[in-house]
Design a protein around this motif. Sequence first.
Motif, PDB file in Angstrom:
ATOM      1  N   UNK A   1     -40.075-104.037  20.059  1.00  0.00           N
ATOM      2  CA  UNK A   1     -40.078-102.765  19.483  1.00  0.00           C
ATOM      3  C   UNK A   1     -38.627-102.195  19.820  1.00  0.00           C
ATOM      4  N   UNK A   2     -38.268-102.361  21.016  1.00  0.00           N
ATOM      5  CA  UNK A   2     -36.787-101.819  21.531  1.00  0.00           C
ATOM      6  C   UNK A   2     -35.841-102.641  20.638  1.00  0.00           C
ATOM      7  N   UNK A   3     -35.800-103.881  20.649  1.00  0.00           N
ATOM      8  CA  UNK A   3     -35.080-105.017  19.937  1.00  0.00           C
ATOM      9  C   UNK A   3     -34.839-104.347  18.571  1.00  0.00           C
ATOM     10  N   UNK A   4     -35.886-103.925  17.772  1.00  0.00           N
ATOM     11  CA  UNK A   4     -35.826-103.655  16.328  1.00  0.00           C
ATOM     12  C   UNK A   4     -35.045-102.409  16.153  1.00  0.00           C
ATOM     13  N   UNK A   5     -35.309-101.491  17.135  1.00  0.00           N
ATOM     14  CA  UNK A   5     -34.845-100.006  17.073  1.00  0.00           C
ATOM     15  C   UNK A   5     -33.325-100.007  17.230  1.00  0.00           C
TER      16      UNK A   5
ATOM     17  N   UNK B   1     -31.195-102.763  16.800  1.00  0.00           N
ATOM     18  CA  UNK B   1     -30.699-103.445  15.543  1.00  0.00           C
ATOM     19  C   UNK B   1     -30.443-102.423  14.344  1.00  0.00           C
ATOM     20  N   UNK B   2     -31.470-101.601  14.325  1.00  0.00           N
ATOM     21  CA  UNK B   2     -31.693-100.640  13.358  1.00  0.00           C
ATOM     22  C   UNK B   2     -30.816 -99.646  13.491  1.00  0.00           C
ATOM     23  N   UNK B   3     -30.465 -99.179  14.709  1.00  0.00           N
ATOM     24  CA  UNK B   3     -29.482 -97.989  15.115  1.00  0.00           C
ATOM     25  C   UNK B   3     -28.082 -98.538  14.651  1.00  0.00           C
ATOM     26  N   UNK B   4     -27.639 -99.901  15.344  1.00  0.00           N
ATOM     27  CA  UNK B   4     -26.621-100.343  15.311  1.00  0.00           C
ATOM     28  C   UNK B   4     -26.237-100.572  13.718  1.00  0.00           C
ATOM     29  N   UNK B   5     -27.173-101.003  12.961  1.00  0.00           N
ATOM     30  CA  UNK B   5     -26.850-100.897  11.439  1.00  0.00           C
ATOM     31  C   UNK B   5     -26.643 -99.537  10.812  1.00  0.00           C
ATOM     32  N   UNK B   6     -27.389 -98.749  11.200  1.00  0.00           N
ATOM     33  CA  UNK B   6     -27.358 -97.359  10.799  1.00  0.00           C
ATOM     34  C   UNK B   6     -25.846 -96.845  11.131  1.00  0.00           C
ATOM     35  N   UNK B   7     -25.328 -97.093  12.294  1.00  0.00           N
ATOM     36  CA  UNK B   7     -24.142 -96.622  12.763  1.00  0.00           C
ATOM     37  C   UNK B   7     -23.128 -97.351  12.111  1.00  0.00           C
TER      38      UNK B   7
END
Length: 437
Positions: free
Chosen positions: A17-21, A23-29
Motif C-alpha cells: 500500500x505504501x509503495x502504491x501511494x 508512486x501515485x504521489x510522485x506521478x501526481x507531483x
Amino acid sequence: MGTRSEGGAYTTPTEWKLWNQTKLSQSQFERLTAERLDAESKRLRDDVGTRVTSSRREVSQQFSTRIRDLQYWSTNLESKTAEVGSEIDALLQCQSQLQRMHHACGDPIAVVEQCLQLRERRSHVDRCLDEVQSSLHDELRTLRQGEMVLGRTVIEANEQIRLLRSAKFQLDRDLADKSKASEIDSTTAGLADSVVGDGRTPRLLSDLVHSSQINATVHFPWSTPGADLGGNDRNAGAITKANRQTTPTEWQSFTERNVQEASEQVHRSLQLRVTAMAVMQDIIRDTRSHANQVDQLFHDVIDRTKKALGALKSEHSAVCQQIQETEETASGLRAAIAAQDAPLGSAIQQLARRTARPNVEFCRDGVQDCLETRVDVVRTSLRQLQEKLSQAEASLRRLRQSKFGLEQEIAVKEATLRIDADHCMNALRRNMVLPQP
C-alpha cells in the motif's frame, strides 16, 4: 513473514500500500509540476510576444524619431553648406577685386616716383621744395599705405577663405555621414523579424555584418567582455571596437558646433567683405583726392612759371633794346669827345701863339681871357663827356650781365616747364591709371 515475491522476498500489505501511494504521489507531483510549467510557459510565451511586439513598436518609434532628427539636421546642414558656399564665392570675388586693386597701385606709384625723380633735375632757384613737391610726397605716401593695407587685406581674405573651406568640409562630411545614417536607418526600420539565410537565429553581430562594414569608432554594448546573454557567452566571435558610441547629446552637440562654427566664419567673412569694400572706397577716394590736388597744384605752378618766364622774356627784350640804345649813347659820347679835340687844340694853339707878343703887348686883354675861358669850357665838357662815357660803358656792362642772367633764368624756367608740363603732366600723369576695384 510475507510471501516471497517472484525473484525476491515477499512484501507485506502495508509495504504494498505504501509503495502504491508513493508512486501515485510522485506521478501526481510530476503531473502538477508539468501542468504548472505548461501554464507558466504559456504565460511566458504570451508575455514574450507582448514584450517583443512592444519593443518592436518602441524601436519603430525610435527609428521614426531618429530619421526625423537626421532629416532635420541634414536640412540645416544643407542650408548652412549652401550659405557657406555662397559666402566663399562672394569672398573669392572680393579677394579678386582686392588683388586687382593691389596690383593697380603699382602704376601710379611708379608715375609719382618718376615725377619726383624728374623734378630733382630742376636747377638753380627752381629746385625748391614747393607745394607740388610736398603734395607728390603725400600722394606717394598715401599710395604706398593703400598698397600695404590692400596687401594685408588680401592675406586676411586668403586666411578667411581657408577657414570657410575648412568649415564647409566639416559640414559636407557631417552631411554625408547623416545621409548615410538616414539611409541605413530608413532601410533598417523596414526590416521584419527574420532569421539568417541558413535558417538559424542570428545571435552574434558577426552573424549578420562583417567587421569591415562597421564604423571603427563605434562600441557595441553587447561586445563588452564578460557579458552573458541567455546563459551563454554572446561575445564569442563578436566584433570588438576600440572606441565608444556617442550619446545623442554628443551627436547633436557635434552638429551644432559645426553649424555654429560655420555661422561664425560666415559672419567674420561678411565683416571682412564690408571692411574690404570700405578700405577700397577709402583708397579710391584718397588717391583721387590727392591726384586732383597734385594736378591742380601742377597747373598752378606751371601757370606761375609761364608768367615768370613771360616776364623774364619781356625784360630780356627790354634789356636788349636798352643795350642797343646804351651802345648808341656811348658811340655818341665818343664822337662828342672826339669832336672836342679840334676846339681844344685850336684854343691852346692860339694861347701859345699869343705868348710870343713882345714887351708891353704881352698883356692880359679880353682875348686872352676868352681863350682861357674857352679852354676851361672845352676841358670841363670833355671831363663831363668822359664821365658820361664811363657811366654808359659801366651801364652797358651791367646790362650785358643782366642779359646773361636773364638768359640763364629763362633757360631754367624753360627746363622747369619741360619737366613739369611736358614730362610730368602730359607724358606721365595724363596717362596715370588710379586704383580701381
